[in-house]
Write an enzyme that holds these catalytic residues in place. Structure first.
Site, PDB file in Angstrom:
ATOM      1  N   ARG A 145     -36.059  18.379 -44.981  1.00 24.64           N
ATOM      2  CA  ARG A 145     -37.083  18.806 -43.958  1.00 24.64           C
ATOM      3  C   ARG A 145     -37.100  20.264 -43.533  1.00 24.64           C
ATOM      4  O   ARG A 145     -37.569  20.733 -42.761  1.00 24.64           O
ATOM      5  CB  ARG A 145     -37.276  18.153 -42.888  1.00 24.64           C
ATOM      6  CG  ARG A 145     -37.089  16.553 -42.965  1.00 24.64           C
ATOM      7  CD  ARG A 145     -38.642  15.944 -43.196  1.00 24.64           C
ATOM      8  NE  ARG A 145     -38.634  14.586 -43.417  1.00 24.64           N
ATOM      9  CZ  ARG A 145     -37.997  14.069 -44.575  1.00 24.64           C
ATOM     10  NH1 ARG A 145     -37.856  14.796 -45.685  1.00 24.64           N
ATOM     11  NH2 ARG A 145     -38.011  12.519 -44.386  1.00 24.64           N
ATOM     12  N   SER A 169     -43.183  11.642 -36.780  1.00 27.20           N
ATOM     13  CA  SER A 169     -41.994  12.064 -36.349  1.00 27.20           C
ATOM     14  C   SER A 169     -41.847  13.195 -35.598  1.00 27.20           C
ATOM     15  O   SER A 169     -42.292  14.100 -36.212  1.00 27.20           O
ATOM     16  CB  SER A 169     -40.829  11.781 -37.359  1.00 27.20           C
ATOM     17  OG  SER A 169     -40.914  10.721 -38.335  1.00 27.20           O
ATOM     18  N   GLU A 192     -39.106  18.327 -35.302  1.00 27.36           N
ATOM     19  CA  GLU A 192     -39.680  18.474 -36.747  1.00 27.36           C
ATOM     20  C   GLU A 192     -40.910  19.059 -36.659  1.00 27.36           C
ATOM     21  O   GLU A 192     -41.485  20.067 -37.332  1.00 27.36           O
ATOM     22  CB  GLU A 192     -39.947  17.187 -37.452  1.00 27.36           C
ATOM     23  CG  GLU A 192     -40.326  17.182 -38.753  1.00 27.36           C
ATOM     24  CD  GLU A 192     -40.309  15.917 -39.436  1.00 27.36           C
ATOM     25  OE1 GLU A 192     -39.285  15.222 -39.699  1.00 27.36           O
ATOM     26  OE2 GLU A 192     -41.527  15.428 -39.764  1.00 27.36           O
TER      27      GLU A 192
HETATM   28  P1  NAP Z   1     -36.635   4.600 -41.949  1.00 27.81           P
HETATM   29  O1  NAP Z   1     -37.149   4.294 -43.089  1.00 27.81           O
HETATM   30  O2  NAP Z   1     -36.562   3.675 -40.876  1.00 27.81           O
HETATM   31  O3  NAP Z   1     -35.470   5.439 -41.832  1.00 27.81           O
HETATM   32  C1  NAP Z   1     -34.676   6.166 -40.730  1.00 27.81           C
HETATM   33  C2  NAP Z   1     -33.660   6.898 -41.335  1.00 27.81           C
HETATM   34  O4  NAP Z   1     -32.996   6.606 -42.220  1.00 27.81           O
HETATM   35  C3  NAP Z   1     -34.443   8.042 -42.349  1.00 27.81           C
HETATM   36  O5  NAP Z   1     -33.695   9.422 -41.960  1.00 27.81           O
HETATM   37  C4  NAP Z   1     -34.053   7.650 -43.437  1.00 27.81           C
HETATM   38  O6  NAP Z   1     -33.722   8.674 -44.488  1.00 27.81           O
HETATM   39  C5  NAP Z   1     -32.714   6.993 -43.534  1.00 27.81           C
HETATM   40  N1  NAP Z   1     -32.791   5.844 -44.552  1.00 27.81           N
HETATM   41  C6  NAP Z   1     -33.097   4.548 -44.272  1.00 27.81           C
HETATM   42  N2  NAP Z   1     -32.900   4.035 -45.611  1.00 27.81           N
HETATM   43  C7  NAP Z   1     -32.203   4.650 -46.278  1.00 27.81           C
HETATM   44  C8  NAP Z   1     -31.373   4.526 -47.511  1.00 27.81           C
HETATM   45  N3  NAP Z   1     -31.489   3.692 -48.264  1.00 27.81           N
HETATM   46  N4  NAP Z   1     -30.961   5.816 -47.918  1.00 27.81           N
HETATM   47  C9  NAP Z   1     -30.968   6.717 -47.297  1.00 27.81           C
HETATM   48  N5  NAP Z   1     -31.295   7.230 -46.059  1.00 27.81           N
HETATM   49  C10 NAP Z   1     -32.063   6.028 -45.515  1.00 27.81           C
HETATM   50  O7  NAP Z   1     -37.721   5.631 -41.346  1.00 27.81           O
HETATM   51  P2  NAP Z   1     -39.101   5.886 -40.793  1.00 27.81           P
HETATM   52  O8  NAP Z   1     -39.145   6.590 -39.369  1.00 27.81           O
HETATM   53  O9  NAP Z   1     -39.720   4.481 -40.758  1.00 27.81           O
HETATM   54  O10 NAP Z   1     -39.899   6.453 -41.678  1.00 27.81           O
HETATM   55  C11 NAP Z   1     -40.480   6.175 -43.026  1.00 27.81           C
HETATM   56  C12 NAP Z   1     -40.092   7.384 -44.255  1.00 27.81           C
HETATM   57  O11 NAP Z   1     -40.882   8.127 -43.819  1.00 27.81           O
HETATM   58  C13 NAP Z   1     -38.618   7.778 -44.108  1.00 27.81           C
HETATM   59  O12 NAP Z   1     -38.232   8.132 -45.381  1.00 27.81           O
HETATM   60  C14 NAP Z   1     -38.941   9.172 -43.273  1.00 27.81           C
HETATM   61  O13 NAP Z   1     -38.019  10.174 -43.603  1.00 27.81           O
HETATM   62  C15 NAP Z   1     -40.342   9.530 -43.647  1.00 27.81           C
HETATM   63  N6  NAP Z   1     -40.939  10.379 -42.768  1.00 27.81           N
HETATM   64  C16 NAP Z   1     -41.155  11.778 -43.250  1.00 27.81           C
HETATM   65  C17 NAP Z   1     -41.674  12.524 -42.521  1.00 27.81           C
HETATM   66  C18 NAP Z   1     -42.001  13.951 -43.079  1.00 27.81           C
HETATM   67  O14 NAP Z   1     -41.853  14.326 -44.117  1.00 27.81           O
HETATM   68  N7  NAP Z   1     -42.506  14.846 -42.225  1.00 27.81           N
HETATM   69  C19 NAP Z   1     -42.249  12.279 -41.304  1.00 27.81           C
HETATM   70  C20 NAP Z   1     -42.332  10.702 -40.775  1.00 27.81           C
HETATM   71  C21 NAP Z   1     -41.525   9.857 -41.641  1.00 27.81           C
HETATM   72  P3  NAP Z   1     -34.776   9.780 -44.845  1.00 27.81           P
HETATM   73  O15 NAP Z   1     -35.465  10.428 -43.873  1.00 27.81           O
HETATM   74  O16 NAP Z   1     -34.156  10.733 -45.977  1.00 27.81           O
HETATM   75  O17 NAP Z   1     -35.997   8.919 -45.899  1.00 27.81           O
END
Ligand code: NAP
Length: 340
Positions: free
Chosen positions: A164, A237, A335
């Site tokens: 990010r 987020s 963020e």
């Molecule tokens: P989530 O899937 O509950 O995951 C929460 C955290 O755990 C994130 O940091 C995610 O990494 C990590 N994670 C989960 N499973 C993983 C795996 N198998 N390997 C490595 N890391 C893992 O997250 P959520 O809040 O519901 O969001 C869904 C996705 O949308 C996530 O990937 C999140 O990062 C992304 N998102 C991105 C943005 C943005 O780009 N601004 C905003 C909101 C949500 P990662 O963050 O690396 O995926």
């Protein structure tokens, strides 16, 4: 160039708070951008680019700046030997770009379906989701450097991407005008995140064999976790997931044995889901102060209700940061970018 004055940023940002921009210019091409930059320097004002306004907090007081509403539109597809180059204007909506790519059966960005915003904003915070980041498929970023007063191009390496993160977060003189992506026709689905497994278990018959159906699944999953932007003020987020040194993670794990952790930075650090801390150690799902709340389905997401102000959002973020520091001893960072 068409300049508007005293334009409400509440209506241009998805958190739906904030006051007016002193000036606003709709930028559809390089000429508009150069004219707006000249106008800004004549008036000794900074320029501030705005895409979909989905990752920014506008201040309550007037923003003394020339806000550039980045709306440069174009998408071209160029068949190369083993990849397809997709060249896209900064103002194209991210989801329109995704739809174009999956229609062309191109792999690479399907896991990023459903993220709000524009193509030009995507490299700034290196948007990512479900194991993919936009930096994985960026070939180069085109921009205008307001300090050097010239058009510049950055290769993916020169963008200095991190989790990010990118150089564009700090170098405010760089206005992104377009992005070139390299995608492939011979990719494979990357559906290993637990959300996929859960979804597939509950929806027998759905498959993730093409970019189109992966994008569909991702959007369905996101619908359940993330608030509907038509209903709530939100920037998704609000905080970044912390990336910690191993020793810090291990000591936290002693205190909270269930705390998940994922290797980051080539295994030298551990990323933890902040939502887990907010939920399991602080019980902050649905926590509300005044007009600001942590979303019940995903507590990392902050939502605003009618009447919320930027100051309220900032105060709320401080309260959450302090609570996390008290239970986990870690500093967390937004963020979302504060425009002032
Ligand atoms: P989530 O899937 O509950 O995951 C929460 C955290 O755990 C994130 O940091 C995610 O990494 C990590 N994670 C989960 N499973 C993983 C795996 N198998 N390997 C490595 N890391 C893992 O997250 P959520 O809040 O519901 O969001 C869904 C996705 O949308 C996530 O990937 C999140 O990062 C992304 N998102 C991105 C943005 C943005 O780009 N601004 C905003 C909101 C949500 P990662 O963050 O690396 O995926």
């Amino acid at each position: 160039m068409n300049i508007e004055e005293f334009v409400s940023l509440k209506n241009l940002t998805t958190l739906r708070v904030g006051g007016n921009a002193r000036y606003l210019v709709r930028v559809e091409n390089l000429e508009d951008l150069l004219a707006a930059c000249n106008f800004a320097s004549e008036h000794s004002l900074p320029v501030i680019p705005l895409g979909g306004g989905s990752n920014v907090l506008a201040p309550d007081e007037e923003l003394s700046a020339v806000v550039l509403l980045m709306r440069i539109p174009f998408i071209t597809y160029e068949e190369l030997e083993t990849t397809v180059r997709v060249h896209c204007g900064a103002g194209v909506e991210w989801n329109e770009f995704i739809d174009g790519c999956v229609e062309q059966e191109l792999w690479g960005v399907e896991n990023l379906a459903g993220i709000p915003g524009t193509v030009g904003a995507a490299p700034v915070q290196n948007i990512g989701a479900y194991g993919a980041s936009v930096s994985d498929c960026i070939e180069y970023v085109e921009a205008y450097d307001t300090a050097k007063k010239k058009v510049v191009t950055f290769t993916a390496e020169e963008c200095e991407f991190g989790y990010r993160e990118s150089r564009f977060k700090n170098e405010k003189n760089i206005i992104i005008t377009g992005v070139s992506f390299l995608l492939t026709r011979s990719g494979a689905p990357n559906c290993t995140y637990p959300d996929f497994t859960t979804y597939m278990r509950e929806h027998v018959g759905d498959v993730c064999t093409t970019p189109r159906n992966v994008a569909f699944l991702v959007r369905e999953i996101r619908k359940k976790k993330f608030p509907n932007m038509k209903e709530y003020g939100t920037a998704g987020s609000f905080f970044k997931n912390p990336v910690l040194p191993h020793a810090v993670y291990e000591s936290l794990k002693k205190k909270y044995p269930e705390l998940p952790g994922f290797n980051e930075e080539g295994g030298t650090a551990v990323k933890i889901p902040l939502a887990w801390i907010l939920d399991h150690t602080l019980s902050l799902r649905g926590y509300r102060e005044g007009n600001v709340e942590l979303f019940n389905n995903q507590p990392l997401v902050l939502v605003t209700h009618a009447g919320a102000t930027a100051q309220e959002v900032k105060n709320f973020a401080t309260i959450i940061s302090e609570k996390v520091f008290t239970v986990a001893g870690i500093k967390i960072f937004p963020e979302v970018q504060f425009l002032k």
